[in-house]
Design an enzyme around this catalytic site. Structure first.
Site, PDB file in Angstrom:
ATOM      1  N   PRO A   1     -10.721   2.486   8.505  1.00 33.27           N
ATOM      2  CA  PRO A   1     -11.380   1.201   8.266  1.00 33.27           C
ATOM      3  C   PRO A   1     -10.857   0.405   7.076  1.00 33.27           C
ATOM      4  O   PRO A   1     -11.132  -0.779   6.965  1.00 33.27           O
ATOM      5  CB  PRO A   1     -12.840   1.617   8.028  1.00 33.27           C
ATOM      6  CG  PRO A   1     -12.739   2.988   7.426  1.00 33.27           C
ATOM      7  CD  PRO A   1     -11.538   3.639   8.068  1.00 33.27           C
TER       8      PRO A   1
ATOM      9  N   ALA B   1     -10.944  27.824   1.841  1.00 37.32           N
ATOM     10  CA  ALA B   1     -10.477  26.673   1.063  1.00 37.32           C
ATOM     11  C   ALA B   1      -9.084  26.242   1.499  1.00 37.32           C
ATOM     12  O   ALA B   1      -8.404  25.514   0.778  1.00 37.32           O
ATOM     13  CB  ALA B   1     -10.490  26.997  -0.428  1.00 37.32           C
ATOM     14  N   GLY B   2      -8.652  26.687   2.687  1.00 35.15           N
ATOM     15  CA  GLY B   2      -7.339  26.310   3.205  1.00 35.15           C
ATOM     16  C   GLY B   2      -7.366  24.954   3.881  1.00 35.15           C
ATOM     17  O   GLY B   2      -8.337  24.193   3.775  1.00 35.15           O
TER      18      GLY B   2
ATOM     19  N   THR C   1       0.861  -1.181   0.000  1.00 40.74           N
ATOM     20  CA  THR C   1       0.000   0.000   0.000  1.00 40.74           C
ATOM     21  C   THR C   1       0.898   1.232   0.000  1.00 40.74           C
ATOM     22  O   THR C   1       2.118   1.117  -0.007  1.00 40.74           O
ATOM     23  CB  THR C   1      -0.919   0.030   1.244  1.00 40.74           C
ATOM     24  OG1 THR C   1      -0.120   0.310   2.415  1.00 40.74           O
ATOM     25  CG2 THR C   1      -1.631  -1.303   1.450  1.00 40.74           C
ATOM     26  N   CYS C   2       0.291   2.408   0.030  1.00 45.63           N
ATOM     27  CA  CYS C   2       1.103   3.627   0.022  1.00 45.63           C
ATOM     28  C   CYS C   2       1.917   3.773   1.303  1.00 45.63           C
ATOM     29  O   CYS C   2       2.938   4.467   1.320  1.00 45.63           O
ATOM     30  CB  CYS C   2       0.228   4.854  -0.189  1.00 45.63           C
ATOM     31  SG  CYS C   2      -1.089   5.042   1.019  1.00 45.63           S
TER      32      CYS C   2
END
Length: 423
Positions: free
Chosen positions: A109, A184-185, A48-49
């Protein structure tokens, strides 16, 4: 024995992890290469990442982990900060991974499904069989117990979690609620993401519309210019203010008039410092104002819950690891104990038959003698059997006892004891 070799976000950089990551198109061939390595009997790879971890079943842990290390370093073209775990420590790590205790975000999850998928791929490809299937089933069962019996899955500590918690105290579940996020920060993004995950419909208001549109796309919402705030206040269930607004936007007089026309509660979450919403606004009927201090209290409570959840999870995992160790000892000692009992039973049977030849045929006598012989064998071998199981668990410290038992009882069973853990 189960062994684990790999790296994850706790001890390796993204650069280290990405060189080992297995892309979908090459996964099967690479898995087959790892499965063919020296001393590897069964194998599963989790990529996975955040982690690339190999779990293998082997009869020779030292040789298997050496070949896995060499293969991974060769793939990277350099020495990597790989971890190595044997036996119960490998199993403990797997359960912690599946329980999300090793995740970047505690309680997330997705990890349980990722673990299951990694092992299932190997099972489907024929490189994992009985032993790893048993390990997987035990680990999944333990992880599900952790999630069911602790607050791990509820132990979030983000700003968005705190905002949602406060809003839910007033409005109930966020499913279908209209949430207006001003800004939008980073603070706006975290809040929008968490509230979206709770089922809320997100509207992003921002002075620079293009930035607002980018966040709206990320959270599946809509974007509007900041000038639409007044209109949105009439419709919103929750407003999260994470950017400067016009001084009169949330003035008590305007909010009081709005509240009379709305006739339903509204939750205002002020993330700005200094505050963008006057404290007096929170005194208006049906207007519930929360500031950063309120959020901080929720986050501290969540952190306390998380600490308690981790402690509860660790207790459960310790119990599950104990069960695993006992089951493994039973499985690995079984051939030795079975051979020992078979030889003892054969000797007992010979003596019963010799005695019967002297006494003559009598079914009742034969039945009683066989029962007595079986009981003697069981009682004599009970303590040696228990000690042999413990010796298998004890690893190198118990190897001498296992070897002595093989010599004393003239056994042929091939049993390899635990060679110790490596972190």
């Amino acid at each position: 024995m189960l062994v684990a070799v790999g790296l994850n976000q706790k001890g390796a950089t993204v650069a280290d992890r990405e060189v080992l990551a297995l892309p979908a198109e090459g996964f099967q061939s690479t898995l087959a290469e790892y499965a063919a390595l020296d001393a590897v009997d069964e194998i599963a790879v989790m990529s996975t990442c955040y982690r690339v971890e190999i779990y293998a079943a082997t009869r020779c842990p030292a040789a298997a982990t050496l070949s896995l290390r060499q293969a991974l370093n060769a793939r990277a073209g350099r020495e990597l900060p790989l971890f190595e775990l044997h036996g119960e420590e490998a199993y403990r790590h797997l359960v912690r991974v599946a329980s999300s205790l090793e995740s970047a975000i505690l309680g997330e999850p997705q990890i349980l499904g990722q673990v299951k998928e990694a092992f299932q791929r190997s099972i489907d490809q024929g490189v994992a069989a009985k032993e790893l299937t048993s390990v997987l089933n035990r680990a999944l069962s333990a992880a599900k117990r952790v999630r069911t019996d602790t607050a791990i899955g509820r132990a979030g500590i983000s700003w968005g979690h705190a905002a949602a918690t406060l809003a839910e105290k007033v409005l109930g579940k966020m499913q279908g609620r209209r949430v207006v996020v001003v800004g939008a920060g980073e603070m706006a993004r975290l809040s929008a993401q968490h509230l979206r995950d709770q089922g809320a419909r997100i509207v992003v208001l921002n002075r620079t519309l293009v930035n607002g549109e980018a966040l709206a796309r990320e959270v599946g919402g809509v974007a509007r210019p900041l000038e639409a705030l007044g209109e949105e206040l009439a419709q919103a269930d929750v407003v999260v203010s994470a950017a400067p607004v016009a001084p009169d936007a949330f003035q008590p007089e305007a909010m009081a008039e709005l509240s009379r026309s709305r006739k339903r509660p509204i939750v205002l979450v002020d993330l700005a410092v200094p505050r963008a919403i006057p404290a007096a606004t929170g005194a208006i009927r049906d207007v519930y104002l929360c500031d950063v201090d309120d959020l901080d209290r929720v986050m501290k409570a969540a952190m306390s819950e998380r600490a308690a959840a981790v402690a509860d999870a660790d207790r459960i995992i310790a119990e599950e690891v104990g069960k695993f160790v006992r089951a493994e000892a039973e499985r690995r000692a079984a051939p030795l104990i079975q051979e020992m009992r078979t030889r003892a039973s054969a000797i007992a049977r010979e003596e019963v038959e010799r005695t019967l030849r002297r006494l003559g045929e009598d079914p009742e006598v034969e039945r009683r003698l066989e029962a007595m012989a079986g009981s003697i064998v069981s009682k004599i071998l009970h303590a040696p059997s228990a000690r042999l199981r413990q010796a298998v668990c004890d690893g190198c410290s118990g190897e001498a006892l296992v070897s002595a038992a093989v010599e004393i009882f003239e056994l042929s069973a091939d049993i390899r004891v635990h060679r110790g853990n490596a972190a």
